[in-house]
Design an enzyme around this catalytic site. Structure first.
Site, short mmCIF file in Angstrom:
data_model
loop_
_atom_site.label_atom_id
_atom_site.label_comp_id
_atom_site.label_asym_id
_atom_site.label_seq_id
_atom_site.Cartn_x
_atom_site.Cartn_y
_atom_site.Cartn_z
N SER A 115 0.74 -1.15 0.10
CA SER A 115 -0.14 0.10 0.06
C SER A 115 0.82 1.22 0.00
CB SER A 115 -0.99 0.05 1.21
OG SER A 115 -1.72 -1.12 1.05
N ALA A 116 1.69 1.39 0.77
CA ALA A 116 2.71 2.46 1.02
C ALA A 116 3.86 2.48 0.05
CB ALA A 116 3.38 2.60 2.27
N GLU A 133 9.82 -6.03 -4.61
CA GLU A 133 8.92 -7.23 -4.23
C GLU A 133 8.99 -8.60 -3.76
OE1 GLU A 133 5.28 -8.57 -2.29
OE2 GLU A 133 5.79 -6.54 -2.30
N HIS A 186 -4.93 -5.25 10.85
CA HIS A 186 -4.49 -3.86 10.71
C HIS A 186 -3.37 -3.62 11.85
CE1 HIS A 186 -8.86 -2.76 9.87
NE2 HIS A 186 -8.44 -3.25 8.77
#
Length: 556
Positions: free
Chosen positions: A18-19, A39, A475
């Site tokens: 996401s970041a 990645e 989360h």
């Protein structure tokens, strides 16, 4: 092409989640610098991977995750908790529940009050706006032209009107947009689903449209093993592809965006962390930084189930209807399958000692065990679900090394429900959710509560259920905490203390977990990190539209 020791880039970003995707895309806007994005996973294959309604199947796909499991949880009857983290281009934005919820403005003002200058709500709002293309359009609080598509669920079969009326009848507010000053009450679920009805992961939103940039290179299927230092300056990273170890150099900076588990693990493997713990693993400490891996915070979550009359989303799972709905989604991006099947999110303030919502209720209009069915061979199981999410958690966990081998998963200890205040808060959440589901007209759909059921009524019985069934929302934050105190790992510029040329930019830097879902805040961190690195400030004209592009030779 294999990146070798002779190659160098201005910036090396570790982690295309996401970041990391947001960060690498923004840094590469400057054509005078080169960016490498590394990645551990690759592209997500499959016909259903971007289908919003296939959320459960996508989350459970072993080939898209790291396969982490927590250590036994002392206060959850010794259970181990599955920890799903995306090992794929797009990271967790490719496997998450797609709920877009930034949290409360006070969450970020708290960060600033803790010494994180530049991270107040007023400071971070421009980055939230810059990232999104919202269903609400461009407003004081929303962005209308960013890379990330954000839509609102409009699927009729989700029974949103019944949920909305029940919430109002229970005395809670109904809101049009929970991303104004103070999110509270009920709203139809906001989703990171783009205008074509596809899951809006950050790979597709930020990186894929700009792969034609000659200064942006993506290296998938590469396991980063450590940061390389010279005289306490980060000069590159070591990684492994197909068993071959290589080093790529960074002329300017290395940025870790490997997430709340991966970033602290990489710091410790590189000699940055609690010195005694590193020595115990045979790692020579470079910087004794005791906060690395500490302060792990999660949102605990508990599901309740209700048997319901045959007016739920299970009707859409009849095989012939499901085939038509998939074809409609594939061709036009519309229809019932363009939703994550969660009717709404309800943010509740149950703690009089707290000044914002401490409980979030997620309301899927389906039984969590539902699947495709075809008469006369099978029949649907009609039901509603209730996800009770605890937004404020007082318990803290930690991430430590299992070994000095980067291929070994880190040890993850949440310590969920360790503090009595957390148990009490979750009990209040269960009772608040039951109160709402007991209101008209929602109660007219419900036959009975099936999980945990009517025999679980007292606080003691609910507590036992919590310890038996509580899980996580995936989360995690806080393990490379930003701040100025002795436990901080990075400063407000996201620079790692004690070294040069190294930053962390992901959810791990958050001092505490926001009162919402963490995908949007993690993307905000990537956006802001790009400006911190290049010394820029957000501008209205910095928001850009992106168009899909074909992948090219820069993805090796």
């Amino acid at each position: 092409m294999t990146t070798t020791d002779s190659q160098a880039f201005d910036y090396v970003v570790v982690g295309a989640g996401s970041a990391g995707c947001a960060l690498a895309s923004r840094l590469s806007e400057d054509r005078n610098v080169s960016v490498l994005l590394i990645e551990g996973g690759g592209k997500a294959p499959g016909l259903f991977v971007d289908l919003p309604a296939a959320i459960v199947q996508t989350i459970r796909r072993a080939d898209l995750g790291w396969g982490y499991v927590s250590e036994p949880e002392p206060d959850l009857n010794g259970r181990r908790i599955e920890v799903r983290r995306g090992k794929v281009l797009g990271g967790c934005s490719q496997i998450n529940g797609m709920v877009y919820a930034r949290g409360d403005r006070q969450d970020y003002d708290d960060w600033a009050q803790m010494g994180c200058d530049g991270w107040s709500y007023r400071d971070v709002l421009p980055y939230f706006k810059r990232s999104e293309s919202s269903w609400a359009g461009e407003t004081e609080y929303r962005g209308g032209a960013g890379p990330l598509g954000v839509s609102i669920s409009k699927t009729p079969g989700l029974q949103f009107p019944a949920f909305r009326a029940a919430v109002r009848n229970a005395g809670y507010p109904v809101v049009d947009d929970y991303h104004d000053d103070r999110p509270a009450g009920i709203i139809a679920t906001e989703l990171t689903v783009d205008r074509r009805g596809r899951r809006a992961n950050t790979w597709r939103a930020y990186v894929q449209p700009v792969l034609d940039r000659p200064n942006l290179t993506v290296l998938p299927h590469a396991l980063t093993t450590r940061v390389v230092f010279e005289n306490r300056r980060a000069v590159g990273v070591e990684y492994v592809v197909k068993g071959q170890k290589s080093i790529v150099r960074a002329r300017r900076e290395v940025v870790l965006s490997a997430g709340a588990y991966g970033s602290p693990q990489l710091l410790m493997l590189s000699g940055i962390g609690p010195a005694d713990a590193l020595r115990a693993q045979g790692i020579q400490p470079l910087v004794d930084l005791p906060g690395v891996g500490q302060n792990l915070v999660e949102h605990p979550m508990l599901y309740l189930g209700f048997d319901a009359k045959p007016r739920t989303f299970a009707n859409e799972l009849r095989l012939d209807r499901a085939v038509r709905s998939w074809l409609r989604w594939f061709a036009f991006g519309t229809g019932p399958f363009a939703s994550n099947v969660c009717a709404c999110n309800i943010f509740l303030h149950t703690d009089p000692a707290w000044n914002r919502a401490d409980i979030q209720l997620g309301c899927p209009a389906i039984h969590m065990g539902s699947s495709l069915w075809a008469p006369p061979f099978s029949q649907p199981k009609h039901g509603l679900s209730l996800g009770v999410i605890m937004l404020r958690q007082d318990s803290r966990g930690h991430v430590t090394l299992r070994s000095a081998n980067a291929a070994d998963a880190p040890r993850i200890q949440f310590n969920l429900m360790q503090e009595r205040s957390d148990i009490d808060r979750m009990i209040r959440g269960v009772r608040a959710g039951r109160e709402i589901y007991a209101q008209s007209p929602l109660n007219e759909l419900i036959i009975q509560e099936s999980l945990p059921g009517k025999l679980c009524e007292s606080d003691k019985e609910i507590e036992a259920f919590i310890r038996q069934a509580c899980g996580i929302t995936h989360h995690p934050v806080g393990t490379c905490k930003m701040g100025i105190d002795a436990d901080a790992v990075v400063d407000p510029e996201l620079r790692v203390f004690g070294v040069e040329g190294l930053r962390v930019a992901d959810a791990s830097i958050m001092p505490n977990v926001p009162a919402g879902n963490t995908n949007a805040p993690a993307i905000m961190v990537g956006e802001k990190a790009a400006d911190l690195i290049r010394g820029a400030r957000p501008r209205a004209d910095a928001v850009h539209r992106t168009q899909p592009a074909q992948e090219n030779s820069h993805v090796h």
